[in-house]
Design an enzyme around this catalytic site. Structure first.
Site, mmCIF file in Angstrom:
data_model
loop_
_atom_site.group_PDB
_atom_site.id
_atom_site.type_symbol
_atom_site.label_atom_id
_atom_site.label_comp_id
_atom_site.label_asym_id
_atom_site.label_seq_id
_atom_site.Cartn_x
_atom_site.Cartn_y
_atom_site.Cartn_z
ATOM 1 N N TYR A 55 -28.098 36.449 -48.943
ATOM 2 C CA TYR A 55 -27.250 35.301 -49.503
ATOM 3 C C TYR A 55 -27.594 34.995 -50.928
ATOM 4 O O TYR A 55 -28.520 35.237 -51.392
ATOM 5 C CB TYR A 55 -27.317 33.997 -48.604
ATOM 6 C CG TYR A 55 -26.144 32.986 -49.052
ATOM 7 C CD1 TYR A 55 -24.726 33.284 -49.214
ATOM 8 C CD2 TYR A 55 -26.436 31.620 -49.436
ATOM 9 C CE1 TYR A 55 -23.940 32.633 -49.685
ATOM 10 C CE2 TYR A 55 -25.512 30.793 -50.016
ATOM 11 C CZ TYR A 55 -24.102 31.161 -50.134
ATOM 12 O OH TYR A 55 -23.348 30.398 -50.522
ATOM 13 N N TYR A 86 -28.576 24.586 -50.988
ATOM 14 C CA TYR A 86 -29.230 25.653 -50.045
ATOM 15 C C TYR A 86 -30.694 25.524 -50.447
ATOM 16 O O TYR A 86 -31.102 26.155 -51.108
ATOM 17 C CB TYR A 86 -28.640 26.813 -50.391
ATOM 18 C CG TYR A 86 -29.020 28.103 -49.551
ATOM 19 C CD1 TYR A 86 -28.270 28.453 -48.333
ATOM 20 C CD2 TYR A 86 -29.997 29.037 -49.770
ATOM 21 C CE1 TYR A 86 -28.735 29.412 -47.492
ATOM 22 C CE2 TYR A 86 -30.434 30.148 -49.139
ATOM 23 C CZ TYR A 86 -29.599 30.436 -48.090
ATOM 24 O OH TYR A 86 -29.765 31.478 -47.002
HETATM 25 N N1 LIG Z 1 -23.921 31.911 -42.502
HETATM 26 C C1 LIG Z 1 -24.048 32.378 -43.533
HETATM 27 O O1 LIG Z 1 -23.231 31.721 -44.203
HETATM 28 C C2 LIG Z 1 -24.704 33.304 -44.224
HETATM 29 C C3 LIG Z 1 -24.435 33.885 -45.393
HETATM 30 C C4 LIG Z 1 -25.415 34.999 -45.683
HETATM 31 C C5 LIG Z 1 -26.349 35.375 -45.086
HETATM 32 N N2 LIG Z 1 -26.532 34.807 -43.957
HETATM 33 C C6 LIG Z 1 -27.734 35.182 -43.153
HETATM 34 O O2 LIG Z 1 -27.247 35.845 -42.035
HETATM 35 C C7 LIG Z 1 -28.390 36.083 -41.028
HETATM 36 C C8 LIG Z 1 -27.915 35.573 -39.680
HETATM 37 O O3 LIG Z 1 -27.569 34.108 -39.783
HETATM 38 P P1 LIG Z 1 -26.243 33.613 -39.255
HETATM 39 O O4 LIG Z 1 -25.771 32.617 -40.263
HETATM 40 O O5 LIG Z 1 -25.125 34.739 -38.906
HETATM 41 O O6 LIG Z 1 -26.718 32.766 -38.243
HETATM 42 P P2 LIG Z 1 -27.001 32.721 -36.475
HETATM 43 O O7 LIG Z 1 -27.347 31.233 -36.042
HETATM 44 O O8 LIG Z 1 -26.119 33.612 -35.848
HETATM 45 O O9 LIG Z 1 -28.464 33.510 -36.696
HETATM 46 C C9 LIG Z 1 -29.651 33.212 -37.278
HETATM 47 C C10 LIG Z 1 -30.465 33.472 -35.792
HETATM 48 O O10 LIG Z 1 -31.620 33.308 -36.208
HETATM 49 C C11 LIG Z 1 -32.533 32.719 -35.032
HETATM 50 N N3 LIG Z 1 -34.062 32.335 -35.620
HETATM 51 C C12 LIG Z 1 -34.157 31.341 -36.090
HETATM 52 N N4 LIG Z 1 -35.465 31.117 -36.061
HETATM 53 C C13 LIG Z 1 -35.967 32.176 -35.507
HETATM 54 C C14 LIG Z 1 -37.446 32.877 -35.312
HETATM 55 N N5 LIG Z 1 -38.456 32.104 -35.874
HETATM 56 N N6 LIG Z 1 -37.636 34.089 -34.709
HETATM 57 C C15 LIG Z 1 -36.402 34.833 -34.391
HETATM 58 N N7 LIG Z 1 -35.246 34.275 -34.552
HETATM 59 C C16 LIG Z 1 -35.085 33.245 -35.206
HETATM 60 C C17 LIG Z 1 -31.608 31.849 -34.472
HETATM 61 O O11 LIG Z 1 -32.014 31.744 -33.123
HETATM 62 C C18 LIG Z 1 -30.361 32.569 -34.693
HETATM 63 O O12 LIG Z 1 -29.908 33.384 -33.506
HETATM 64 C C19 LIG Z 1 -29.246 35.099 -41.461
HETATM 65 O O13 LIG Z 1 -30.437 35.704 -42.306
HETATM 66 C C20 LIG Z 1 -28.735 34.111 -42.799
HETATM 67 O O14 LIG Z 1 -29.374 33.622 -43.720
HETATM 68 C C21 LIG Z 1 -25.793 33.890 -43.522
#
Ligand SMILES: NC(=O)c1ccc[n+]([C@@H]2O[C@H](COP(=O)([O-])OP(=O)(O)OC[C@H]3O[C@@H](n4cnc5c(N)ncnc54)[C@H](O)[C@@H]3O)[C@@H](O)[C@H]2O)c1
Length: 304
Positions: free
Chosen positions: A180, A190
């Site tokens: 991000y 954040y």
């Molecule tokens: N949603 C946004 O706005 C956004 C923007 C840019 C990047 N991202 C990134 O996308 C990726 C996925 O996130 P998302 O937003 O799709 O949410 P999401 O909730 O679908 O995914 C996050 C996952 O991480 C898992 N998790 C947390 N701690 C963990 C651990 N210790 N071991 C294994 N799994 C663990 C959670 O159970 C969850 O399934 C992340 O890296 C997030 O930072 C998200």
């Protein structure tokens, strides 16, 4: 027709526990392209996820465009905070959500993949997980412990995945993570060291691309995604504001959909991207290119 063809390839998507996030969207795009999909799920979220699947609550989102249903070949318990089971403290190993799950460490998942599919049984790894226990705290108010945990789970885990899984990959293997833009620009709210973790993740993408490229012949990339109201993002508290602000100030004002990132993930994981490694690719409706917000209605710089 030029198509993304991943038939005969296997992916592990780490960080799927429902159908709302980027991991699920990338899994779906990979399945659309014909890959078989294994997922790694955080043990505390695993029972709920299995219940959602068993009760058919995800039937709609599992449906592929040709009416097939996406199947998960395996669902492995994975806590990416631990490289080996021995590293997990006793209170975690004894916790009821972990106890019966076997080895939930990164090494444990690698061992299971090797047992289930043998050497050379894996082609694509997606790192789609993050956690910062103090994400609601300003960086200035983040404890050392909270900061290190954010970096450990959200960035170091990607190094661990590459180290443990690259030896299992067939030639042409691909690693991909999700980042991000808070890594490079200030995103108020954040916090908790998550911005630092994303900066580390992006820097490591370049170094790992070189090191794992030379050692294993695999590629390592990252997608910098725009805001999406996933379960993890909703925990930050500001996600709706981030979505609205970004939409109002981006070159494209369409809503960013999880599948925008899903399709890019499938492309970057495919042979079509054979020459792309060490890169961070934006999927954010172009927001990263802006240097000034568009304030209020009217014409600014030739835009309506
Ligand atoms: N949603 C946004 O706005 C956004 C923007 C840019 C990047 N991202 C990134 O996308 C990726 C996925 O996130 P998302 O937003 O799709 O949410 P999401 O909730 O679908 O995914 C996050 C996952 O991480 C898992 N998790 C947390 N701690 C963990 C651990 N210790 N071991 C294994 N799994 C663990 C959670 O159970 C969850 O399934 C992340 O890296 C997030 O930072 C998200």
């Amino acid at each position: 027709m030029l198509a993304i063809d991943l038939r005969g390839r296997r992916a592990l998507v780490a960080g799927v526990a429902d159908d709302a996030g980027f991991g699920f969207a990338i899994a779906k795009a990979l399945a659309e392209a014909g890959a078989s999909i294994c997922v790694g799920t955080w043990p505390p979220a695993l029972t709920i996820f299995q219940n959602l699947l068993e009760r058919g609550k995800m039937a709609e989102s599992l449906r592929l465009s040709d009416n097939r249903t996406m199947e998960f070949e395996r669902i492995y318990p994975l806590d990416a905070a631990y490289d080996t089971l021995a590293e997990a403290p006793a209170e975690v190993r004894e916790n009821k959500r972990y106890k019966e799950r076997g080895d939930f460490s990164l090494e444990g998942v690698a061992t299971r993949l090797r047992e289930d599919f043998g050497e050379g049984g894996l082609d694509i790894v997606i790192h789609s997980l993050a956690n910062g226990p103090e994400v609601r705290n300003a960086l200035l108010d983040t404890s050392r412990k909270g900061y290190l945990e954010a970096v450990s789970v959200s960035a170091y885990s990607n190094i661990g995945l590459v180290r443990h899984l690259a030896p299992l990959m067939r030639p042409g293997g691909s690693f991909l993570s999700l980042t991000y833009m808070a890594s490079e620009r200030v995103i108020p709210g954040y916090g908790g060291g998550m911005s630092s973790a994303k900066a580390a993740l992006e820097s490591d993408t370049r170094t790992l691309a070189f090191e794992a490229g030379r050692r294993f012949g695999v590629r390592v990339n990252s997608i910098s995604a725009g805001p999406l109201a996933s379960r993890a993002a909703s925990a930050i508290g500001l996600i709706q504001r981030m979505i609205e602000y970004t939409r109002a100030n981006s070159p494209l004002t369409r809503e960013l959909e999880a599948m925008d990132v899903g399709y890019l993930g499938a492309f970057l994981s495919s042979p079509l991207a054979a020459g792309i490694t060490g890169t961070v690719v934006y999927a954010d409706n172009g927001y990263h290119a802006m240097g000034m917000g568009v304030t209020g209605p009217g014409t600014i710089g030739g835009t309506a």
